[in-house]
Design a protein around this motif. Sequence first.
Motif, PDB file in Angstrom:
ATOM      1  N   GLY A  74       0.731  -1.013   0.078  1.00  0.00           N
ATOM      2  CA  GLY A  74       0.098   0.038   0.099  1.00  0.00           C
ATOM      3  C   GLY A  74       0.783   1.398  -0.061  1.00  0.00           C
ATOM      4  N   GLY A  75       2.149   1.327   0.292  1.00  0.00           N
ATOM      5  CA  GLY A  75       2.874   2.669   0.304  1.00  0.00           C
ATOM      6  C   GLY A  75       3.968   2.517   1.218  1.00  0.00           C
ATOM      7  N   GLY A  76       4.560   3.315   1.222  1.00  0.00           N
ATOM      8  CA  GLY A  76       6.237   3.581   2.117  1.00  0.00           C
ATOM      9  C   GLY A  76       5.936   3.215   3.528  1.00  0.00           C
ATOM     10  N   THR A  77       4.799   3.603   3.877  1.00  0.00           N
ATOM     11  CA  THR A  77       4.706   3.281   5.453  1.00  0.00           C
ATOM     12  C   THR A  77       4.607   1.990   5.890  1.00  0.00           C
ATOM     13  N   ILE A  78       3.803   1.161   5.022  1.00  0.00           N
ATOM     14  CA  ILE A  78       3.704  -0.313   5.080  1.00  0.00           C
ATOM     15  C   ILE A  78       4.899  -0.940   4.919  1.00  0.00           C
ATOM     16  N   ALA A  79       5.632  -0.730   3.760  1.00  0.00           N
ATOM     17  CA  ALA A  79       6.954  -1.163   3.358  1.00  0.00           C
ATOM     18  C   ALA A  79       7.991  -0.948   4.388  1.00  0.00           C
ATOM     19  N   ASN A  80       7.831   0.246   4.896  1.00  0.00           N
ATOM     20  CA  ASN A  80       8.936   0.212   6.220  1.00  0.00           C
ATOM     21  C   ASN A  80       8.651  -0.512   7.140  1.00  0.00           C
ATOM     22  N   PHE A  81       7.323  -0.480   7.607  1.00  0.00           N
ATOM     23  CA  PHE A  81       7.092  -1.405   8.613  1.00  0.00           C
ATOM     24  C   PHE A  81       7.228  -2.760   8.451  1.00  0.00           C
ATOM     25  N   VAL A 128      13.962  11.773   9.283  1.00  0.00           N
ATOM     26  CA  VAL A 128      13.411  10.661   8.638  1.00  0.00           C
ATOM     27  C   VAL A 128      11.920  11.003   8.630  1.00  0.00           C
ATOM     28  N   HIS A 129      11.068  10.179   7.797  1.00  0.00           N
ATOM     29  CA  HIS A 129       9.708  10.370   7.509  1.00  0.00           C
ATOM     30  C   HIS A 129       8.743  10.238   8.779  1.00  0.00           C
ATOM     31  N   TYR A 130       7.895  10.678   8.987  1.00  0.00           N
ATOM     32  CA  TYR A 130       7.297  10.594  10.466  1.00  0.00           C
ATOM     33  C   TYR A 130       6.564   9.170  10.471  1.00  0.00           C
ATOM     34  N   SER A 131       6.540   8.558   9.569  1.00  0.00           N
ATOM     35  CA  SER A 131       5.969   7.025   9.672  1.00  0.00           C
ATOM     36  C   SER A 131       6.519   6.260  10.521  1.00  0.00           C
ATOM     37  N   TRP A 132       8.017   6.652  10.675  1.00  0.00           N
ATOM     38  CA  TRP A 132       8.964   5.763  11.377  1.00  0.00           C
ATOM     39  C   TRP A 132       8.429   5.714  13.074  1.00  0.00           C
ATOM     40  N   ILE A 170      11.005   1.393  -1.913  1.00  0.00           N
ATOM     41  CA  ILE A 170      10.540   2.357  -2.874  1.00  0.00           C
ATOM     42  C   ILE A 170       9.357   2.513  -3.121  1.00  0.00           C
ATOM     43  N   ASP A 171       8.851   3.772  -3.364  1.00  0.00           N
ATOM     44  CA  ASP A 171       7.339   4.006  -3.800  1.00  0.00           C
ATOM     45  C   ASP A 171       7.134   4.251  -5.121  1.00  0.00           C
ATOM     46  N   PRO A 172       6.658   3.046  -5.781  1.00  0.00           N
ATOM     47  CA  PRO A 172       6.071   3.706  -7.196  1.00  0.00           C
ATOM     48  C   PRO A 172       5.263   4.583  -7.446  1.00  0.00           C
ATOM     49  N   HIS A 173       4.332   4.972  -6.409  1.00  0.00           N
ATOM     50  CA  HIS A 173       3.470   5.952  -6.465  1.00  0.00           C
ATOM     51  C   HIS A 173       4.117   7.334  -5.966  1.00  0.00           C
ATOM     52  N   LYS A 174       5.277   7.687  -6.200  1.00  0.00           N
ATOM     53  CA  LYS A 174       5.964   8.694  -5.923  1.00  0.00           C
ATOM     54  C   LYS A 174       6.658   8.831  -7.166  1.00  0.00           C
ATOM     55  N   LEU A 175       7.916   8.855  -7.164  1.00  0.00           N
ATOM     56  CA  LEU A 175       8.925   9.177  -8.507  1.00  0.00           C
ATOM     57  C   LEU A 175       8.540   7.820  -9.658  1.00  0.00           C
ATOM     58  N   SER A 185      18.754   4.531   6.801  1.00  0.00           N
ATOM     59  CA  SER A 185      19.336   5.832   6.116  1.00  0.00           C
ATOM     60  C   SER A 185      18.256   6.238   5.228  1.00  0.00           C
ATOM     61  N   VAL A 186      18.123   7.283   4.681  1.00  0.00           N
ATOM     62  CA  VAL A 186      17.158   7.842   3.677  1.00  0.00           C
ATOM     63  C   VAL A 186      17.925   8.233   2.339  1.00  0.00           C
ATOM     64  N   CYS A 187      17.088   7.752   1.361  1.00  0.00           N
ATOM     65  CA  CYS A 187      17.623   7.915  -0.013  1.00  0.00           C
ATOM     66  C   CYS A 187      16.680   9.040  -0.609  1.00  0.00           C
ATOM     67  N   GLY A 188      16.772  10.255  -0.450  1.00  0.00           N
ATOM     68  CA  GLY A 188      15.664  11.125  -0.762  1.00  0.00           C
ATOM     69  C   GLY A 188      14.913  11.467   0.633  1.00  0.00           C
ATOM     70  N   THR A 189      15.228  12.362   1.147  1.00  0.00           N
ATOM     71  CA  THR A 189      14.479  12.605   2.369  1.00  0.00           C
ATOM     72  C   THR A 189      13.084  13.345   1.858  1.00  0.00           C
ATOM     73  N   SER A 230      17.656   1.140   3.939  1.00  0.00           N
ATOM     74  CA  SER A 230      17.358   2.363   3.317  1.00  0.00           C
ATOM     75  C   SER A 230      15.938   2.702   2.830  1.00  0.00           C
ATOM     76  N   ASP A 231      15.516   3.896   3.527  1.00  0.00           N
ATOM     77  CA  ASP A 231      14.163   4.212   3.168  1.00  0.00           C
ATOM     78  C   ASP A 231      14.537   4.974   1.736  1.00  0.00           C
ATOM     79  N   ALA A 232      14.071   4.588   0.817  1.00  0.00           N
ATOM     80  CA  ALA A 232      14.326   5.182  -0.881  1.00  0.00           C
ATOM     81  C   ALA A 232      12.950   5.374  -0.997  1.00  0.00           C
ATOM     82  N   CYS A 233      11.946   5.409  -0.280  1.00  0.00           N
ATOM     83  CA  CYS A 233      10.387   5.633  -0.693  1.00  0.00           C
ATOM     84  C   CYS A 233      10.689   6.771  -1.778  1.00  0.00           C
ATOM     85  N   LEU A 234      11.334   8.031  -1.579  1.00  0.00           N
ATOM     86  CA  LEU A 234      11.022   9.020  -2.382  1.00  0.00           C
ATOM     87  C   LEU A 234      12.006   9.042  -3.612  1.00  0.00           C
ATOM     88  N   GLY A 235      13.275   8.331  -3.272  1.00  0.00           N
ATOM     89  CA  GLY A 235      14.508   8.573  -4.153  1.00  0.00           C
ATOM     90  C   GLY A 235      14.925   7.508  -4.876  1.00  0.00           C
TER      91      GLY A 235
END
Length: 639
Positions: free
Chosen positions: A153-160, A271-275, A412-417, A324-328, A359-364
Amino acid sequence: MTGPAPDEALRAWFLGPRAENADLFERLILESLRDHVFWRRNHHPEDGFTIHESDRRRPGYDDAIARLTEELQGLLAALKRDVPFFSGRYQGHMLGEQTIAAQVAYFAAMLYNPNNVTEEVSPVTTRLELEVAAQLAAMIGYPPDRCWGHLCGGGTIANFEALWIARGVRYLPVALALAARDLGVPLAVRGLDGRQADIRGQSLWTLLNLQSDATLDAYHLLHESAPSSDVVAALDAHSLSAIGYQDYTRRLVEAFGDPLPAGVVLVPATVHYSWEKIVRALGIGAQRMITVPVDGSCRIDPDALWRELTRCAAERTPVLAVVSVCGTTEEAAIDRLDLVVAARERAARELGLTFHLHSDACLGGYAAAVTRAPDGRRLRADEIRSAHGFGWPSQEWLASIEALAQADSITIDPHKLGYIPYPAGALLIRDRRARALVSVDPPYLAPTGDARPQDERFIGRWILEGSKPGAAAAAVWLSHRVIPLDERGYGHIIARTVRGAHRLHAALERNALAPFGTLRFPRPDLNIVNWIVTHPSVTDLGSLNALNDGIHARLSPAANDPAYYITRTRVRPPAYDGAVVPLLAELGVPETEWQREGLVVLRAVVMDPFFGGGPRIPDHVQGLLHALKAAATATLEAL
Ligand SMILES: *Cc1c(COP(=O)(O)O)cnc(C)c1O
């Protein structure tokens, strides 16, 4: 790269800000619908009709159609109040156009409504999902035969899930040692020093600092040394996920005499607030999430990370994971992951400490496409720079992207970049064996009872979510087919957004809005620009923040038909000292005010690949500057 072709193809990838490609889009949607209709018409025609032509002439039928039509028109009208993400005037959040490929594939697959929980109800799109995950893994450089990934469903779920798996792997050696003891079998495991030893004789600190692959090797060795059901039962008797934290700590005291301090997760200040949600939900606790400061470019400060690791080792505090964040999210900063990897190696050598690296690369994450040639070869930094022609990226940037392959997990979030409709996040893990630590077998869905390859396409058993849209997998898949994950495709789009961001950054030079001034964060690693607007009459930080808040209010959905859309963020000490203290000196603002107020920063996210301008393209950089000056003037009058 081959000539101008990607730039020409780019014009066909999106509907366009004025729906320039509407005819194409209409044709593809209609074709998808008609093709689906043919499928239904030819599926057991001997069944005859359920809704008859004569039924369609009844008053009740007409009433229902009238209702549907009017209600739809109401919805369509209401949707006009939505935010125009398609426009070059929108630089608010990480939201932009979607690719035509993704939209059409989503629509087409939605008509079939596959559920990617298991291939039993998604025979086609589950395959597409696994292909897409393999494509993303190849882009970042994971070993194809060992890794695994899926959409969610998204980066939050994936990071979880990443942290859920990380915790499972970190604590697994404890269960292995106690299970081996119960089963009365020796179990060799490789220590941080590379030597094999029986896991039953290890201290708790040693057990909590084994390398993940050594742990997973031992896990499989144990399965070979006793009947599988005995091993499962013995592990369950000692695993954190089965017992729960409360009893687990008590048992650690019984078994080892000392439970050690509770494990921590180290995250950069950006870091994204989802953490915070994640550590709370997993029972790790928000207080056990330790924030590492960032440097002047909003990247994790490697020296500060090292200090934190040293402190943890001295206190014998287990480090469950370093994120670590790839694309804050706020600045699109790309952490120097290569330096974090080096810190992990040094910690193993010098401190006897190791951790799961995420690596939280949701954005980058999609930016890795910039580094790939059409044949999959990794490009050199100078090759990338000469392909795009604006002095980006640096060698260090490339090293950070290349280091993604060393992370234990990546989101990685396909629904971003990826420019895919919601919902589409992705989790990738380097060692597929780790997913067994979170798997659960529901009796009614599992094709078979154990983890054999035929279960591969029963994704639901390995992940947090259950039902999920096969349409999203189809959308990502078709988009990747049309827009490859290399310099010709996504790499081209993303390089253009970075060029646009750099152009805006350059245009926001100190006197661009005179009599107002500007102060910028450094040139971004990707496509987000942060700055503040100043004025000679505004001298204290409280008023400066009010000025920037006011500008934002006039350029956000809260305003009535704003000319442009941007966002703002409030950064705070001490986490952001590295980025903000140099600005304070220029502002002549004392640090005490910063401590009290924090700093409101304006933010533009460039998702539009045309934002950088060019021949026969609207110049939204200049447009945004005019809008900023007008908003600043109006705000100052009202202050
Ligand atoms: C957006 C984002 C997330 C959360 O992703 P969602 O898809 O919104 O759940 C996590 N981490 C980073 C760095 C992000 O940018």
